[in-house]
Design a protein around this motif. Structure first.
Motif, short mmCIF file in Angstrom:
data_model
loop_
_atom_site.label_atom_id
_atom_site.label_comp_id
_atom_site.label_asym_id
_atom_site.label_seq_id
_atom_site.Cartn_x
_atom_site.Cartn_y
_atom_site.Cartn_z
N ALA A 173 0.83 -1.20 0.00
CA ALA A 173 0.00 0.00 0.00
C ALA A 173 0.87 1.25 0.00
O ALA A 173 0.58 2.23 -0.71
CB ALA A 173 -0.93 0.00 1.21
N GLN A 176 2.37 1.83 -3.49
CA GLN A 176 1.42 2.41 -4.43
C GLN A 176 1.34 3.92 -4.28
O GLN A 176 1.43 4.67 -5.25
CB GLN A 176 0.04 1.79 -4.21
N VAL A 205 -7.94 7.46 0.32
CA VAL A 205 -7.83 6.22 -0.47
C VAL A 205 -7.30 5.09 0.41
O VAL A 205 -7.82 3.95 0.36
CB VAL A 205 -6.90 6.44 -1.68
N ALA A 206 -6.28 5.38 1.22
CA ALA A 206 -5.73 4.35 2.11
C ALA A 206 -6.76 3.88 3.12
O ALA A 206 -6.82 2.69 3.46
CB ALA A 206 -4.50 4.91 2.83
N ASN A 209 -9.11 1.50 1.31
CA ASN A 209 -8.41 0.23 1.10
C ASN A 209 -8.26 -0.53 2.41
O ASN A 209 -8.42 -1.76 2.47
CB ASN A 209 -7.02 0.48 0.49
N SER A 212 -11.47 -2.27 3.53
CA SER A 212 -11.77 -3.45 2.70
C SER A 212 -10.86 -4.63 3.06
O SER A 212 -11.34 -5.75 3.29
CB SER A 212 -11.62 -3.10 1.22
N ILE A 213 -9.55 -4.37 3.09
CA ILE A 213 -8.59 -5.45 3.36
C ILE A 213 -8.73 -5.96 4.79
O ILE A 213 -8.63 -7.17 5.06
CB ILE A 213 -7.16 -4.97 3.09
N ILE A 242 -2.28 0.21 6.97
CA ILE A 242 -2.49 0.67 5.59
C ILE A 242 -2.67 2.19 5.56
O ILE A 242 -2.16 2.88 4.67
CB ILE A 242 -3.70 -0.04 4.96
#
Length: 294
Positions: A173, A176, A205-206, A209, A212-213, A242
């Motif tokens: 992460a 990215q 955005v993190a 993410n 979700s993860i 993350i």
């Protein structure tokens, strides 16, 4: 007629640069304009006076950005006195972009700025070993954190199996976000006025993410190990790591740039150190704080 008879002219060109008696550029004229204009019309009447001039000492990466910004096909090159000394075309810029992109990739990997397979062995060694040494030093921090929780790991072996997942996903992460930030800096998309807005965007955005993860890994671990508390621990650690990775991936290149360093050179080492250290600390720390291990 002059263009046809001029044997000393360059082979390929798309526009003509008009200069004054002191050889200072005063305008440009596309070849198509010349062909479509009557012979008796002066060049001063058809030339475009606004033009983008390239100083002879400008960095080639900055030249490429200027071509991209103004959609140039060619541009006049001037010396310190403002006199025309040459021109640069979009064909030249294509090679520059390829060189700069290759250089940035090599710098981010710590392989130096050449990366030629024909480069002497000692030169390659000197270019790479210094960053491996820095990486070795930064790797001591995650190792120290793990050693502090040695007792907890002994009591619950599952912690040792799961903690690399938290650190690894956090590292990806961070990479990215780092890639997006370094590219934005290289292309001048990040400025003083919008950099904090960009950092906030990357954090959001993190966060998405991470949610979700964390949900996926938390549910999977709870079912696989038949331990809902362990699933909640790894989900909380994953989410936080993350988000921290997104913050580090956005801030580290900005800090290095402010310090005068090339963000493409050392950012990945410090981002990896942050995600590994925080991943281990969060996962093991939450496991102990939650009472999962006594």
């Amino acid at each position: 007629d002059y263009l046809r008879a001029g044997d000393d002219l360059t082979t390929d060109f798309w526009e003509i640069f008009i200069v004054d008696p002191q050889h200072h550029p005063v305008g440009t004229c596309m070849l198509s304009w010349v062909l479509r204009t009557r012979r008796d019309v002066p060049m001063a009447d058809i030339m475009k006076r606004e033009q983008t001039l390239i100083p002879v000492d400008m960095d080639q990466e900055e030249v490429a950005l200027r071509f991209q910004k103004y959609a140039l096909i060619s541009a006049a090159v001037i010396d310190q006195a403002g006199r025309l000394v040459g021109m640069i075309t979009v064909d030249d810029i294509v090679h520059i972009i390829q060189e700069e992109a290759s250089e940035d990739v090599l710098l981010m990997s710590g392989a130096g700025d050449e990366g030629d397979i024909n480069q002497p062995v000692l030169d390659s060694y000197r270019a790479r070993v210094r960053w491996l040494i820095v990486n070795l030093v930064t790797a001591l921090l995650p190792a120290t954190i793990i050693s502090l929780f040695g007792g907890a790991i002994e009591k619950m072996v599952a912690l040792a199996a799961l903690m690399p997942i938290v650190a690894g996903v956090g590292g990806n992460a961070g990479t990215q976000t780092l890639a997006v930030t370094v590219r934005a800096l290289a292309t001048n998309q990040l400025t003083q006025s919008n950099r904090w807005r960009a950092v906030g965007r990357e954090i959001r955005v993190a966060l998405l993410n991470g949610v979700s993860i964390a949900a996926i890994i938390g549910l999977a671990v709870a079912i696989w190990f038949a331990n809902p508390v362990l699933g909640g621990v790894i989900a909380a650690a994953m989410l936080t790591n993350i988000v921290m990775a997104g913050l580090a991936g956005a801030l580290v290149p900005l800090v290095l740039e402010r310090a005068g360093a090339d963000p493409a050179v050392a950012s990945s080492i410090f981002v990896t150190m942050t995600t590994d250290s925080m991943g281990f600390l969060l996962f093991l720390g939450i496991a102990v704080a939650s009472g999962l291990v006594g």
